[in-house]
Structures are given as C-alpha cells and as structure tokens.
Design a protein around this motif. Structure first.
Motif, short mmCIF file in Angstrom:
data_model
loop_
_atom_site.label_atom_id
_atom_site.label_comp_id
_atom_site.label_asym_id
_atom_site.label_seq_id
_atom_site.Cartn_x
_atom_site.Cartn_y
_atom_site.Cartn_z
N THR A 173 5.92 12.87 -16.61
CA THR A 173 5.48 13.51 -18.05
C THR A 173 7.36 14.90 -18.19
O THR A 173 7.13 15.31 -19.42
N ARG B 215 8.73 17.09 -17.41
CA ARG B 215 8.56 18.74 -17.06
C ARG B 215 9.81 18.41 -16.66
O ARG B 215 10.22 18.03 -14.81
N TYR C 87 10.11 7.36 -26.73
CA TYR C 87 9.43 7.83 -26.36
C TYR C 87 8.01 8.06 -25.68
O TYR C 87 7.85 6.71 -25.25
N GLN D 210 4.84 15.27 -26.70
CA GLN D 210 4.65 16.84 -26.94
C GLN D 210 3.08 17.37 -27.54
O GLN D 210 3.04 18.43 -28.30
N LYS D 211 2.21 16.02 -27.95
CA LYS D 211 0.78 16.26 -28.67
C LYS D 211 0.05 16.49 -27.51
O LYS D 211 -0.83 16.84 -27.18
N ALA E 224 2.69 19.55 -22.37
CA ALA E 224 3.39 20.06 -23.16
C ALA E 224 2.83 21.01 -23.09
O ALA E 224 4.45 22.11 -23.59
N LYS E 225 2.00 22.16 -23.33
CA LYS E 225 1.73 23.45 -23.44
C LYS E 225 1.67 23.99 -22.02
O LYS E 225 1.47 25.18 -22.00
N ILE F 103 6.63 21.49 -23.15
CA ILE F 103 7.64 20.34 -23.32
C ILE F 103 7.72 20.49 -25.61
O ILE F 103 6.67 20.63 -25.67
N THR F 104 9.04 20.31 -26.05
CA THR F 104 8.72 20.31 -27.53
C THR F 104 9.17 18.72 -28.28
O THR F 104 8.97 18.85 -29.43
N THR F 105 9.76 18.23 -27.81
CA THR F 105 10.17 16.82 -27.86
C THR F 105 9.09 15.82 -27.03
O THR F 105 9.44 15.46 -25.46
N SER F 106 8.47 14.70 -27.67
CA SER F 106 8.35 12.68 -27.19
C SER F 106 9.61 11.74 -26.70
O SER F 106 9.38 11.14 -26.20
N LEU G 269 15.10 15.09 -24.84
CA LEU G 269 15.25 15.85 -23.24
C LEU G 269 15.68 15.90 -22.63
O LEU G 269 17.10 16.64 -22.13
#
Length: 261
Positions: free
Chosen positions: A88, A90, A127, A136-137, A141-142, A148-151, A156
């Motif tokens: 993902t 990260r 994406y 990001q949804k 992402a949390k 993560i603030t973007t897909s 990134l």
C-alpha cells in the motif's frame, strides 16, 4: 558471494521473501546486521535478504540504512538488486529507491510495479486501488505512523525522491513488448531514472519484464516481491545455476537474457 540482494523495509516482508526463495530452491539467508556485512559462512549462498526496519522512521534515516546495506553487501558479484516495498506504498519508498540509484550509479533505473492482484492491489492510471477503492480512502491510509494522503504512486514518489520519474500506463502495456520497450527507452533518454508502471495482472508484470529485457535496461525491481516471484520465479536447471546462480522475477527461459543486460 550471493548473486541476489533483496532489501526490505521490514522484517515481516524480508522473511516472507526469504521463505519463498527457499521454497524455490535457492540458498537464502536473512542478514539482520547489514552494517557488519554477511558472515563468511554465507559466502556461497544464492540470495541475501536484508530487513532495514525503515518503514516508520524518518526519510534520511531510511536512506542511510538502505545505503549502508548496499555498500556493505553489494558488489560486482551481485547480478540482481531488488527492493521490497509495502503493497500500500507506506514508508520511505522514494528515499530508499534514491539510495539504490545513488549507490549503483547512472547505468541503473528503478522500476516500480506495486501490483498484488490476489490481494486486490492494482495500479491504474497511476493510482493505487485496494479492492477497487482508491488508496487514500482506505483504512490503511489512516495509519498513524505512515499516513497516506494521495492514491497517486507518482505523487508519493515525487514527494520523496530527487530523481526524474515517468509513468507507464496500461495503454502502453497493451501495445505489446516491442512498443513498450521503445516507450521505456524514450523515457530513459529523456532522463527518467524511475519508471512507475500500471499493472492489474501477472500478465501485465510479465510484459513489463519482457520489455525491460528487450530494451536492454539495467533495472532494479521495486515491488511487492512475493506475488511476482510466486507466479513467475522458477529455479534454474542445476547446470545453469552452477554457472550463473541467480534468480530473476521472470520465467526460466528469460533468465539468461536478463543476465546479459
């Protein structure tokens, strides 16, 4: 000396890769203290896997850990370098990729293919989708340590890496190996050192590797390694392994072509 050096940003990923390689017939060892080099008893192993535990640390620290591992364990004997990343995206993927490119020099490019179809991770139009949901949804992402603030894989990377980057989209891949090889060479001629590739299937990934071979590019795979290797990695015949004991994330008949690059 090992012919393959895989650097992962955490121990879980490193061990998963090591187990897979072992199952495919390669003498593989995990090196926990890369700064001190590999033990002499591992001199004849095929593959070394190094966990840098750098996913959640600061970017400069991650860069230094990866660079130190490459300097300590790399060398002329290594035929394939690979970077295992989180599926993902990260962590410090851009800075850690920079460490590879800085150490290995201008002859190399990094090719990021963050696709893990069986786990629902695909890259479309640059994406990353997780089970059809933009990265990001998702709950991933949390992550408080790696938010993560973007897909966008491109965004990134560009937020972290100092190297020029180009994206390879599905329509490029759909045109076939020859066209894709030309597209990759054009990107490199324009100065790109990182290629981020769309991919939704193992077939897409195999087309990407075929094109890299056809383009005669020296490349560092940057990916969620397990899925690619599990589907496409096969042990070479013993006679071939004795001469060139190395694996690549492609089928057996492509191995010698990669080694000639």
């Amino acid at each position: 000396m090992a012919q393959v050096l895989v650097i992962a940003d955490d121990l879980t990923g490193a061990n998963a890769t090591g187990v897979l390689l072992k199952k495919n017939g390669f003498d593989t060892y995990t090196v926990l203290d890369a700064a001190n080099g590999a033990d002499r008893s591992l001199a004849d192993c095929d593959c070394l896997v190094v966990p840098t535990e750098s996913r959640a640390i600061d970017s400069q620290g991650a860069y230094e850990r990866v660079k130190a591992a490459l300097v300590s364990l790399g060398g002329e004997e290594v035929k394939l370098y690979a970077k295992r990343i989180d599926s993902t995206l990260r962590g410090n993927l851009g800075r850690e990729t920079d460490a590879f490119l800085d150490v290995l020099g201008p002859d190399y490019i990094a090719v990021c293919v963050p696709c893990f179809p069986s786990s629902g991770r695909v890259l479309v139009g640059g994406y990353l989708l997780v089970n059809g949901v933009p990265l990001q949804k998702t709950e991933v992402a949390k992550d408080p340590k790696n938010p993560i603030t973007t897909s966008s894989a491109k965004q990134l990377y560009q937020a972290q890496s100092r190297y020029p980057l180009e994206t390879i989209h599905l329509d490029d891949i759909a045109k076939g190996v020859e066209s894709l090889a030309a597209r990759m060479n054009e990107a490199v001629e324009r100065g790109a050192r990182i290629l981020v590739c769309d991919s939704v299937s193992m077939e897409d990934m195999e087309t990407i590797v075929d094109a890299l071979i056809a383009a005669k590019l020296k490349f560092i795979p940057v990916e969620t390694i397990d899925q690619v290797f599990a589907a496409a990695l096969t042990p070479m015949p013993e006679a071939v392994r004795e001469e060139t004991p190395v694996f690549v994330p492609v089928a057996r008949e492509k191995t010698e072509a990669v080694l000639r690059q």
